[in-house]
Design a protein around this motif. Structure first.
Motif, short mmCIF file in Angstrom:
data_model
loop_
_atom_site.label_atom_id
_atom_site.label_comp_id
_atom_site.label_asym_id
_atom_site.label_seq_id
_atom_site.Cartn_x
_atom_site.Cartn_y
_atom_site.Cartn_z
N PRO A 203 -34.48 19.07 4.11
CA PRO A 203 -33.12 18.82 4.63
C PRO A 203 -32.97 17.44 5.25
O PRO A 203 -31.87 16.84 5.20
CB PRO A 203 -32.94 19.92 5.69
N ILE A 204 -34.05 16.91 5.82
CA ILE A 204 -34.00 15.59 6.45
C ILE A 204 -33.99 14.49 5.40
O ILE A 204 -33.29 13.47 5.53
CB ILE A 204 -35.21 15.41 7.40
N LEU A 205 -34.72 14.70 4.34
CA LEU A 205 -34.85 13.69 3.29
C LEU A 205 -33.77 13.78 2.21
O LEU A 205 -33.62 12.85 1.41
CB LEU A 205 -36.23 13.80 2.63
N LYS A 206 -33.03 14.87 2.21
CA LYS A 206 -32.05 15.10 1.14
C LYS A 206 -31.05 13.96 0.98
O LYS A 206 -30.77 13.55 -0.16
CB LYS A 206 -31.31 16.42 1.39
N PRO A 207 -30.48 13.40 2.06
CA PRO A 207 -29.51 12.30 1.86
C PRO A 207 -30.13 11.09 1.14
O PRO A 207 -29.45 10.46 0.31
CB PRO A 207 -29.09 11.93 3.28
N THR A 208 -31.38 10.77 1.41
CA THR A 208 -32.03 9.65 0.73
C THR A 208 -32.30 10.00 -0.72
O THR A 208 -32.18 9.15 -1.62
CB THR A 208 -33.34 9.28 1.44
N MET A 209 -32.64 11.26 -0.99
CA MET A 209 -32.81 11.71 -2.37
C MET A 209 -31.50 11.59 -3.14
O MET A 209 -31.49 11.19 -4.31
CB MET A 209 -33.30 13.16 -2.40
N GLU A 210 -30.41 11.91 -2.47
CA GLU A 210 -29.09 11.80 -3.11
C GLU A 210 -28.74 10.34 -3.39
O GLU A 210 -28.11 10.02 -4.41
CB GLU A 210 -28.03 12.46 -2.23
N LYS A 211 -29.20 9.43 -2.51
CA LYS A 211 -28.97 8.01 -2.74
C LYS A 211 -29.73 7.53 -3.98
O LYS A 211 -29.20 6.78 -4.80
CB LYS A 211 -29.40 7.20 -1.51
N VAL A 212 -30.99 7.98 -4.10
CA VAL A 212 -31.78 7.63 -5.29
C VAL A 212 -31.10 8.15 -6.54
O VAL A 212 -31.01 7.46 -7.57
CB VAL A 212 -33.21 8.20 -5.17
N THR A 213 -30.58 9.37 -6.46
CA THR A 213 -29.90 9.97 -7.60
C THR A 213 -28.65 9.19 -7.99
O THR A 213 -28.36 9.01 -9.18
CB THR A 213 -29.53 11.43 -7.29
N GLU A 214 -27.93 8.70 -7.00
CA GLU A 214 -26.74 7.89 -7.29
C GLU A 214 -27.12 6.57 -7.96
O GLU A 214 -26.38 6.07 -8.82
CB GLU A 214 -25.96 7.62 -6.00
N ILE A 215 -28.26 6.00 -7.56
CA ILE A 215 -28.74 4.78 -8.21
C ILE A 215 -29.02 5.05 -9.69
O ILE A 215 -28.61 4.29 -10.58
CB ILE A 215 -30.03 4.27 -7.51
N ILE A 216 -29.70 6.17 -9.95
CA ILE A 216 -29.98 6.54 -11.35
C ILE A 216 -28.68 6.74 -12.12
O ILE A 216 -28.51 6.23 -13.24
CB ILE A 216 -30.84 7.83 -11.40
N LYS A 217 -27.76 7.48 -11.52
CA LYS A 217 -26.48 7.80 -12.18
C LYS A 217 -25.73 6.53 -12.56
O LYS A 217 -25.21 6.41 -13.68
CB LYS A 217 -25.63 8.66 -11.25
N ARG A 218 -25.70 5.57 -11.64
CA ARG A 218 -24.96 4.34 -11.87
C ARG A 218 -25.55 3.54 -13.04
O ARG A 218 -24.81 2.95 -13.83
CB ARG A 218 -24.98 3.50 -10.59
N HIS A 219 -26.86 3.55 -13.16
CA HIS A 219 -27.51 2.69 -14.16
C HIS A 219 -27.67 3.35 -15.53
O HIS A 219 -27.89 2.64 -16.51
CB HIS A 219 -28.85 2.20 -13.64
N ILE A 220 -27.56 4.66 -15.60
CA ILE A 220 -27.65 5.28 -16.93
C ILE A 220 -26.27 5.58 -17.49
O ILE A 220 -26.15 6.04 -18.63
CB ILE A 220 -28.50 6.57 -16.91
N LYS A 221 -25.23 5.28 -16.71
CA LYS A 221 -23.86 5.52 -17.16
C LYS A 221 -23.59 4.73 -18.44
O LYS A 221 -23.87 3.54 -18.54
CB LYS A 221 -22.87 5.10 -16.08
N GLY A 222 -23.05 5.41 -19.42
CA GLY A 222 -22.73 4.75 -20.68
C GLY A 222 -23.82 4.84 -21.73
O GLY A 222 -23.61 4.46 -22.88
#
Length: 271
Positions: A203-222
């Motif tokens: 639960p403490i690390l989840k927000p940082t994991m979500e940030k990493v996921t957003e980085i992945i999402k942004r760069h694989i878009k398209g």
């Protein structure tokens, strides 16, 4: 190379890191992974199989860039010296890696560290591309969650068609724990790496994991990505794989030894 064989190579390497060499050979190739959290040196034979290795925690690199040249050089030089003694040889040639998009000056700084430690650098490769070589990935995205950065390589028809890198990695997870529990960075790192703690830390690390996921999402878009391969030490954290899969709706794969994928790929990239 296929993923099952890549997993076997990692298992072999795990058995000899900071231990006795598995065997001796006539020719050796060396991969040096200067990470933000760890420095790993992998030695393979002319068949591409691991024979020896060293790993040490270090704080000589920040966000994939060398910030303590002398400290990095001394660590790598000591590792090479120890490996020379154990293998009864003189390791001469190797490869190193940098995050995707690293400039020429910073790439050369990494190369100079390795060269000053006694190896002729024959190749500089980007980290997730090195990992893709071990995994045998020809389609999809390889995401290297290192100590300081998250690097992404998108592959299509066996070729890397896109690379990117952004700050946020294992060190950031550790800093979150350090601040939350008001403890030292080293104590937080030890807490993070203990598998018995990881479920309750989620639960403490989840927000940082979500940030990493957003980085992945942004760069694989398209791109048409149907599988994401997560490597690097932080990729093994409890819950990260599920967040990536559930958020992106894409299958995520975490190898058994994610920390050793990239160093082996670097060694395999040495001509």
């Amino acid at each position: 190379m296929n993923s099952l064989y890549g997993e076997k190579l990692c298992e072999m390497f795990a058995s000899c890191v900071n231990s006795q060499p598995l065997k001796k050979a006539g020719n050796y190739r060396v991969g040096v992974d200067l990470g933000t959290a760890n420095i790993v040196v992998a030695v393979i034979d002319d068949k591409g199989e691991p024979v020896a290795g060293k790993m040490q925690r270090a704080q000589v690199v920040k966000d994939g860039l060398v910030v303590d040249f002398i400290g990095a050089r001394n660590i790598v030089a000591k590792m090479i010296e120890e490996l020379n003694g154990e293998l009864q040889t003189e390791l001469l040639k190797g490869a190193c890696a940098v995050p995707p998009g690293t400039g020429i000056a910073d790439s050369k700084a990494t190369m100079y560290v390795v060269e000053s430690a006694g190896l002729e650098v024959l190749n500089i490769v980007d980290e997730p591309t090195a990992a893709a070589r071990v995994l045998g990935v020809s389609e999809g995205a390889v995401v290297d969650i290192g100590g300081g950065t998250t690097g992404i390589s998108v592959l299509q028809d066996g070729k890397v068609i896109y690379t990117a890198d952004e700050p946020t990695g294992g060190t950031h997870f550790t800093l979150v724990l350090s601040g939350h529990f008001n403890i030292s960075f080293d104590d937080a790192e030890t807490m993070k790496l203990d598998e018995k703690n990881q479920k309750k830390l989620f639960p403490i690390l989840k927000p940082t994991m979500e940030k990493v996921t957003e980085i992945i999402k942004r760069h694989i878009k398209g791109f048409n990505v149907d599988t994401i391969y997560l490597v690097g030490g932080a990729s093994a954290l409890y819950g990260l794989k599920d967040i990536v899969e559930n958020t992106l709706g894409i299958k995520a794969v975490v190898p058994k030894y994610p920390l050793f994928i990239t160093p082996l790929g670097i060694a395999l990239s040495c001509p």
